[in-house]
Design an enzyme around this catalytic site. Structure first.
Site, PDB file in Angstrom:
ATOM      1  N   HIS A 430      33.499  23.426  32.572  1.00 24.36           N
ATOM      2  CA  HIS A 430      33.955  24.706  33.122  1.00 24.36           C
ATOM      3  C   HIS A 430      33.434  25.007  34.511  1.00 24.36           C
ATOM      4  O   HIS A 430      33.744  26.076  35.060  1.00 24.36           O
ATOM      5  CB  HIS A 430      33.557  25.859  32.200  1.00 24.36           C
ATOM      6  CG  HIS A 430      34.395  25.965  30.968  1.00 24.36           C
ATOM      7  ND1 HIS A 430      35.552  26.714  30.922  1.00 24.36           N
ATOM      8  CD2 HIS A 430      34.269  25.402  29.756  1.00 24.36           C
ATOM      9  CE1 HIS A 430      36.082  26.616  29.715  1.00 24.36           C
ATOM     10  NE2 HIS A 430      35.326  25.817  28.986  1.00 24.36           N
ATOM     11  N   LYS A 625      36.379  41.317  37.334  1.00 23.70           N
ATOM     12  CA  LYS A 625      35.882  40.051  36.800  1.00 23.70           C
ATOM     13  C   LYS A 625      34.370  40.135  36.858  1.00 23.70           C
ATOM     14  O   LYS A 625      33.830  41.063  37.454  1.00 23.70           O
ATOM     15  CB  LYS A 625      36.408  38.856  37.603  1.00 23.70           C
ATOM     16  CG  LYS A 625      36.279  39.019  39.121  1.00 23.70           C
ATOM     17  CD  LYS A 625      36.887  37.838  39.877  1.00 23.70           C
ATOM     18  CE  LYS A 625      38.393  37.890  40.023  1.00 23.70           C
ATOM     19  NZ  LYS A 625      39.087  36.701  39.592  1.00 23.70           N
ATOM     20  N   ARG A 626      33.657  39.177  36.251  1.00 24.81           N
ATOM     21  CA  ARG A 626      32.209  39.194  36.386  1.00 24.81           C
ATOM     22  C   ARG A 626      31.826  39.238  37.869  1.00 24.81           C
ATOM     23  O   ARG A 626      32.513  38.657  38.715  1.00 24.81           O
ATOM     24  CB  ARG A 626      31.604  37.950  35.727  1.00 24.81           C
ATOM     25  CG  ARG A 626      31.608  38.006  34.219  1.00 24.81           C
ATOM     26  CD  ARG A 626      30.779  39.160  33.694  1.00 24.81           C
ATOM     27  NE  ARG A 626      29.375  38.955  33.920  1.00 24.81           N
ATOM     28  CZ  ARG A 626      28.472  38.735  32.961  1.00 24.81           C
ATOM     29  NH1 ARG A 626      28.834  38.698  31.685  1.00 24.81           N
ATOM     30  NH2 ARG A 626      27.213  38.571  33.266  1.00 24.81           N
ATOM     31  N   LYS A 631      32.498  34.620  43.478  1.00 22.19           N
ATOM     32  CA  LYS A 631      33.782  35.322  43.332  1.00 22.19           C
ATOM     33  C   LYS A 631      34.047  36.267  44.512  1.00 22.19           C
ATOM     34  O   LYS A 631      35.138  36.783  44.673  1.00 22.19           O
ATOM     35  CB  LYS A 631      33.822  36.081  42.014  1.00 22.19           C
ATOM     36  CG  LYS A 631      33.911  35.176  40.775  1.00 22.19           C
ATOM     37  CD  LYS A 631      33.809  35.998  39.487  1.00 22.19           C
ATOM     38  CE  LYS A 631      33.817  35.159  38.217  1.00 22.19           C
ATOM     39  NZ  LYS A 631      35.173  34.743  37.796  1.00 22.19           N
ATOM     40  N   THR A 742      41.330  33.043  34.729  1.00 24.53           N
ATOM     41  CA  THR A 742      42.437  33.353  33.815  1.00 24.53           C
ATOM     42  C   THR A 742      42.977  34.750  34.075  1.00 24.53           C
ATOM     43  O   THR A 742      44.100  35.059  33.690  1.00 24.53           O
ATOM     44  CB  THR A 742      42.000  33.268  32.337  1.00 24.53           C
ATOM     45  OG1 THR A 742      40.771  33.990  32.171  1.00 24.53           O
ATOM     46  CG2 THR A 742      41.817  31.826  31.912  1.00 24.53           C
ATOM     47  N   LYS A 746      46.724  36.767  33.960  1.00 24.95           N
ATOM     48  CA  LYS A 746      47.022  38.051  33.302  1.00 24.95           C
ATOM     49  C   LYS A 746      47.744  38.987  34.266  1.00 24.95           C
ATOM     50  O   LYS A 746      48.711  39.658  33.896  1.00 24.95           O
ATOM     51  CB  LYS A 746      45.732  38.724  32.827  1.00 24.95           C
ATOM     52  CG  LYS A 746      44.962  37.957  31.772  1.00 24.95           C
ATOM     53  CD  LYS A 746      43.574  38.587  31.578  1.00 24.95           C
ATOM     54  CE  LYS A 746      42.653  37.639  30.833  1.00 24.95           C
ATOM     55  NZ  LYS A 746      41.228  38.075  30.921  1.00 24.95           N
TER      56      LYS A 746
HETATM   57  C1  LIG Z   1      40.217  37.519  31.489  1.00 23.52           C
HETATM   58  C2  LIG Z   1      38.887  38.150  31.509  1.00 23.52           C
HETATM   59  C3  LIG Z   1      37.873  37.601  32.286  1.00 23.52           C
HETATM   60  C4  LIG Z   1      38.076  36.405  33.191  1.00 23.52           C
HETATM   61  O1  LIG Z   1      38.424  36.881  34.461  1.00 23.52           O
HETATM   62  P1  LIG Z   1      38.450  35.921  35.750  1.00 23.52           P
HETATM   63  O2  LIG Z   1      38.983  36.801  36.823  1.00 23.52           O
HETATM   64  O3  LIG Z   1      39.366  34.798  35.439  1.00 23.52           O
HETATM   65  O4  LIG Z   1      37.049  35.497  35.980  1.00 23.52           O
HETATM   66  C5  LIG Z   1      36.633  38.223  32.279  1.00 23.52           C
HETATM   67  N1  LIG Z   1      36.408  39.323  31.532  1.00 23.52           N
HETATM   68  C6  LIG Z   1      37.367  39.885  30.784  1.00 23.52           C
HETATM   69  C7  LIG Z   1      37.067  41.110  30.004  1.00 23.52           C
HETATM   70  C8  LIG Z   1      38.640  39.315  30.734  1.00 23.52           C
HETATM   71  O5  LIG Z   1      39.582  39.865  29.974  1.00 23.52           O
END
Ligand SMILES: *Cc1c(COP(=O)(O)O)cnc(C)c1O
Length: 894
Positions: A430, A625-626, A631, A742, A746
């Site tokens: 990952h 996101k985190r 990022k 991911t 979304k």
């Molecule tokens: C999808 C999701 C992530 C992943 O987000 P990225 O932008 O791809 O890092 C992290 N936290 C939650 C709650 C999510 O639903």
């Protein structure tokens, strides 16, 4: 360690003939295969059997039936639901009509739906056992499930029935759904991926279980206090969860510490290793049914709880220290108490290693036990019946544990065992970032798992022998591929062990899978050849991330596809057929209306959580996101500050708000995400975002040209509101650092436009939807090494724009300058590892470019065409690729 055969069995598993009860029935066993059912049945007195059959909800003996499900009335009729709901309120919850609040109503409703679900679940387990095909086990230390109820209603197709029934009982479904706490047993993308995969495994009719830990505390709850992140414990089981089925009878002993000695069999004269003298805890199963969409197939997610054994320390007891003897037992439960809150970072704590071994030992013994029931010790066919996927290196010890079971406990020859092991496992990488790659000091493993350390050394020894034979001239190669990293403190490189013990290694997006072959694992490509390395680009489940998160859009699509049963949700390529409506004004109008409705919901969420009012007519620019330096949320908030500076400049030149709005359209910047509690820089970024928000949102002069909100406690259920409500979302990692992402998927699936770097799955999203429908910017991953080198040796060139931002921060405009200094200095003075200064101006340009298109017909068309071409990113496609290329399993016909 107890051998697997001594472990008690479970409901849904089946006995071998030799284990069958004697006719004089003692009810100590569980589970049946078809033949055994007949024998067992004969042993039950007819009168008793009649009563069972009369009241049974299951159709266990009816295993040949073509219509598999006795459709449960709680799912299909209002009468059935209402009756069960009232019954659960009164009998399960010991409440009544007069004291049934929304939480109780949620519990009663969820338990009712679960009634319908467990029947499918039981039938599925029986069907899979009878079929006796190959099963896949997905080992993940994180499952970021979110809420279960709405997902169950959708997958079981009983949402309308439930909604109407609840309304008749005096409740609103939406309010009831909001009572459910998120099951937040993960940090971010990796854990959510596991959750999407178990959904797809069920929906695509695979026999696929998840194995993980049943943390009592999920990822912490984040509150923002005075602009700072403050962490609170997430005791998500406070009211217990109706979705968990306690399997208290499934108890697997797991040992730690102790010592190893050699034992000689007096009969054969053969010696073998014995691991003894350590501490023992019990792994107790908690099962969560995973309903598939539009299918009866309902797999199991098995999460382990750590519990003390009955044994206790008699020496302490006899010394009169009963208290301490029991007290030390109690420590066991600490193993599964809390999820480590780090994303893409490994801390190397002993408790973490303890969690990992506890989990893989319990899971493997469960898997081996299930195999042995059907096939005894016919281990030659083990790889034909079992595939195990390692989600990152966290479960790598499973490789060592299986080798130990086969050699030490089952008496197989080393090579025979190793051949089986390597055919069973596959490993998903990952990340390429050094700080996230797991390494464990040899001394720590040696103390906690003395026998495992020996096996690791042996695995490495035989592997290096092979390498030496193949590349006799290459001395450096041996050191570079060795599982043991030499140094002051020797360490075990878990990724190397995972590669050696697996038959396939995959990355999670094309760019990332190429990168691992040319960087961190390039020597292994040399040793094993390129075919061992493959790619499975991540995906998301469209049940949750389209139908559940965005019911209006899902309905419009179902209308456009003339697909009233939403079959497209398991065949997402169908989306392509909406592309022809990209010119249809009526559709475009409805499309815009839906986006607006979703933005209103997001605005309401922001208002409820922060008090800040945001206007859904304005551009919603989202990054959730985190929080991580790679990022680059810092780059985003710097760009917001820059915009603020420019707006103020124009105003000070005497321009009106309306005139300024021509250059800087009204925009709302929305942030969200958690920082690891010990990640100082990430916490600084959160603090800066909140401080900037305070200043900008309270600056009357700029009218409502700009707003900044930080939505606290980002989680799955908030993502379900945020993703459909965005106009643009930011996926702006330094090229080469984000393995896939991911949430980019979304957002795009919900009609949002992406502004992003050429990184992770952005690359393939661009290929699918067309480069005219995404705003890409920034340096490429090939350029990163040189840029970093130049930043270090020639000095960082901070562009004028960014320097203005730094100057404003240093002026004290956003509070205590010292707090933000490390953030700025990491860029301006310490080499700017994440290349913010290198990409900043290109980022601003991309923003300008997209703002010219925003609000036009072309924008809506981009959105439609994007959604139409997102079919590839269904996690159904991912599990199909794994099944075909890695697991070699086929779906079970229903
Ligand atoms: C999808 C999701 C992530 C992943 O987000 P990225 O932008 O791809 O890092 C992290 N936290 C939650 C709650 C999510 O639903």
């Amino acid at each position: 360690m107890t051998s697997p055969s001594e472990v008690p069995s479970e409901v849904g598993d089946y006995l071998t003939p030799s284990e069958l009860p004697k006719p004089k029935l003692k009810r100590t066993s569980t589970g049946f295969t078809p033949n055994q059912i007949l024998t067992y049945e004969a042993a039950i007195p007819e009168s008793a059997r009649n009563i069972w059959t009369k009241y049974s909800q299951l159709s266990l003996t009816d295993h040949q039936r073509s219509q598999p499900t006795k459709e449960h009335e709680v799912l299909t009729t209002k009468q059935g639901f209402e009756k069960a709901f009232v019954s659960h309120t009164e009998l399960t919850l010991a409440r009544n009509m007069y004291n049934c609040d929304e939480l109780a109503a949620y519990m009663a409703a969820a338990t009712t739906i679960r009634d319908g679900l467990v029947l499918d679940w039981g039938n599925t387990q029986q069907k899979q056992t009878i079929h006796d095909g190959k099963r896949v086990y997905y080992l993940s230390l994180e499952f970021l499930m979110g809420r279960a109820m709405d997902n169950a209603l959708i997958n079981l197709k009983c949402r309308d029935n439930t909604q109407e029934s609840l309304a008749e009982l005096g409740f609103s479904l939406e309010d009831i759904l909001n009572q459910e706490p998120d099951a937040a047993l993960g940090n971010g993308g990796l854990g959510r991926l596991a959750a999407c995969y178990v959904d797809s495994l069920s929906s695509k009719n695979y026999s696929g279980w998840g194995y993980g830990l049943n943390y009592q505390y999920g990822i912490f709850q984040q509150k923002i206090i005075d602009g700072y992140q403050v962490e609170f414990p997430d005791y998500w089981l406070r009211y217990s969860t109706p979705w968990e089925v306690d399997r208290k009878e499934i108890q697997i002993p797991v040992d730690f510490n102790g010592y190893v000695y050699e034992d000689v069999d007096p009969n054969t004269g053969k010696s073998h290793k014995v691991w003894s003298g350590g501490e023992r805890v019990l792994a107790v199963a908690a099962d969560y049914p995973i309903p598939g969409y539009n299918t009866q197939n309902t797999n199991n997610l098995r999460l382990w709880n750590a519990k003390p054994t009955n044994e206790f320390d008699f020496s302490k007891f006899n010394a009169g220290d009963y208290q301490q003897s029991v007290g030390s037992q109690q420590k066991a439960e600490a193993i599964t108490a809390v999820l480590y809150p780090n994303d893409n970072f490994e801390q190397g704590k002993l408790l973490r290693l303890t969690q990992q071994y506890f989990w893989v030992a319990a899971s493997l013994h469960d898997i081996v036990r299930r195999f042995k029931k059907m096939h005894k010790d016919n281990y030659a066919i083990f790889p034909d019946k079992v595939a195990i996927q390692l989600n990152d290196t966290h479960p790598t010890l499973a490789i060592v544990e299986l080798q130990r079971i086969l050699v030490d406990l089952e008496g197989l020859e080393w090579n025979t065992a190793w051949d089986i092991v390597t055919r069973v496992f596959a490993y998903t990488n990952h990340t390429v970032m050094a700080e996230a790659l797991e390494k464990w000091p040899v001394d720590i493993i040696g103390k906690l798992l003395p026998r495992h350390l020996e096996i690791i050394y042996d695995i490495n020894y035989y592997f290096l022998q092979d390498v030496q034979k193949k590349f006799p001239e290459d001395r450096d190669l041996l050191a570079s591929v060795s599982v043991i990293e030499e140094g002051q403190r020797k360490q075990v490189r878990m990724a190397y062990l995972a590669i050696i013990g697996s038959h396939k290694v995959n990355g999670v997006a094309e760019l990332h899978s190429e990168l691992i072959k040319t960087t961190i694992f390039k020597d292994f490509v040399k040793v094993f050849g390129p075919d061992k390395f493959t790619n499975v680009t991540n995906g998301i489940t469209p049940r949750r991330w389209l139908r559940q998160a965005n019911p209006e859009l899902a309905e419009l699509i179902s209308d456009l596809l003339n697909d009233p049963n939403y079959e497209y949700l398991t065949n997402l390529g169908q989306l392509k057929n909406i592309e022809r409506y990209a010119d249809n004004d009526k559709v475009l109008q409805r499309w815009n209306q839906i986006k607006f409705d979703n933005k209103q919901k997001l605005a309401q969420l922001a208002k409820d959580l922060t008090g800040v009012e945001i206007n859904p007519k304005y551009l919603f620019d989202v990054q959730v996101k985190r929080i991580h330096e790679y990022k680059r949320q810092q780059m985003n908030i710097f760009s917001v500050i820059y915009r603020y500076i420019k707006i103020k400049e124009l105003l000070s030149q005497g321009k009106s708000l309306a005139e300024v709005a021509k250059t800087f359209i009204p925009k709302v910047s929305i942030f969200g995400g958690k920082a690891a509690p010990g990640y100082y820089m990430a916490k600084t970024v959160i603090h800066l975002i909140n401080k900037v928000g305070d200043v900008i949102n309270n600056d009357k002069e700029i009218g409502d040209l700009l707003r900044v909100v930080f939505i606290p406690d980002y989680n799955v259920s908030k993502a379900e509101i945020i993703c459909p409500g965005s106009d643009i979302s930011n996926h702006i990692s330094t090229a080469g650092t984000e393995a896939s992402g991911t949430s980019n998927m979304k957002f795009a699936l919900n009609g949002g436009i992406i502004i992003g770097t050429v990184d992770g799955a952005n690359v393939e999203i661009t290929r699918e939807i067309g480069e005219e429908n995404i705003f890409l910017f920034g340096h490429l991953s090939e350029e990163v090494d040189d840029l970093r080198h130049n930043n270090n040796y020639k000095g960082v060139q901070v562009p004028k724009s960014l320097q203005q931002v730094f100057d404003l921060i240093y002026s004290g405009k956003f509070g205590n300058v010292d707090e933000f200094r490390p953030l700025i200095e990491s860029i301006a003075q310490h080499g700017d590892y994440y290349l913010v200064s290198n990409d900043f101006d290109m980022y601003l340009e991309a923003q300008q470019k997209l703002e010219k298109v925003y609000g036009t017909r072309r924008w809506t068309q981009m959105s439609v065409v994007s959604v139409a071409n997102m079919g590839f990113f269904s996690s159904d496609r991912c599990v199909d690729e794994y099944a075909e290329n890695i697991w070699n399993i086929e779906p079970l016909s229903q």
